[in-house]
Design an enzyme around this catalytic site. Structure first.
Site, short mmCIF file in Angstrom:
data_model
loop_
_atom_site.label_atom_id
_atom_site.label_comp_id
_atom_site.label_asym_id
_atom_site.label_seq_id
_atom_site.Cartn_x
_atom_site.Cartn_y
_atom_site.Cartn_z
CG ASP A 141 89.63 71.96 98.86
OD1 ASP A 141 88.58 72.15 98.19
OD2 ASP A 141 90.48 71.12 98.54
CB CYS A 165 88.20 68.59 99.15
SG CYS A 165 88.42 66.79 99.13
CB THR A 170 88.60 63.40 95.26
OG1 THR A 170 89.29 63.43 96.52
CG2 THR A 170 89.56 63.67 94.11
CG HIS A 204 72.46 49.97 106.50
ND1 HIS A 204 72.67 48.96 105.58
CD2 HIS A 204 71.12 50.10 106.62
CE1 HIS A 204 71.50 48.50 105.17
NE2 HIS A 204 70.54 49.20 105.77
CG HIS A 248 71.88 48.57 110.39
ND1 HIS A 248 72.60 47.83 109.48
CD2 HIS A 248 70.59 48.49 109.99
CE1 HIS A 248 71.80 47.33 108.56
NE2 HIS A 248 70.56 47.71 108.85
#
Length: 146
Positions: A9, A66, A68, A99, A134
């Site tokens: 963004d 972005c 965060t 994993h 996994h």
């Protein structure tokens, strides 16, 4: 080398462009889908656009950024076939690949500086899926999509 889509963004343009340059210098093919101006924009559309490129097979991996990393990651994960995680350290970046077979990485431009972000990107790109036990768990995640 991988074909990697990048998007962000408005809050993360500078970091996205630094990542694009960094991974291109490492020999990866970069598809930077913007934006290019600091005009306010909505992270969900950028997360979705990058995720659709990965889910369709047009790109091998995706990196989205972005403020965060959280919002753009949530949007990306709404696209079937995407496993995107927010990472703020290299250990987590390695583990989501090894994993969880993550095919996208999200970063927060307001959370990590450029130096750490590039280290996280390297850890993500340099790690491969371990498979084995996994794989069963990743198949369980895929089954949730229907």
């Amino acid at each position: 080398m991988a074909r990697i889509v990048l998007s962000s963004d408005h809050a993360a343009i500078d970091l996205r462009q630094a990542i694009a340059k960094h991974i291109a210098e490492k020999g990866h093919e970069v598809e930077d889908i913007g934006p290019d101006t600091a005009e306010s924009t909505h992270y969900p559309k950028h997360g979705e656009a990058a995720a659709r490129k990965v889910a369709s097979g047009d790109c091998d991996l995706g990196i989205v950024v972005c403020g965060t990393g959280q919002g753009i990651m949530m949007a990306a994960n709404k696209v079937d076939g995407i496993r995107c995680g927010v990472c703020q350290d290299t250990f987590s970046a390695r583990m989501i690949r090894a994993h969880n077979d993550a095919n996208m990485l999200a970063l927060g431009a307001r959370v990590v500086g450029e130096g750490l972000a590039l280290e996280v990107v390297d850890a993500f790109l340099d790690t491969t899926f371990e498979g084995g036990r996994h794989a069963t768990r990743v198949d369980m995640i895929k089954a949730i999509e229907g």
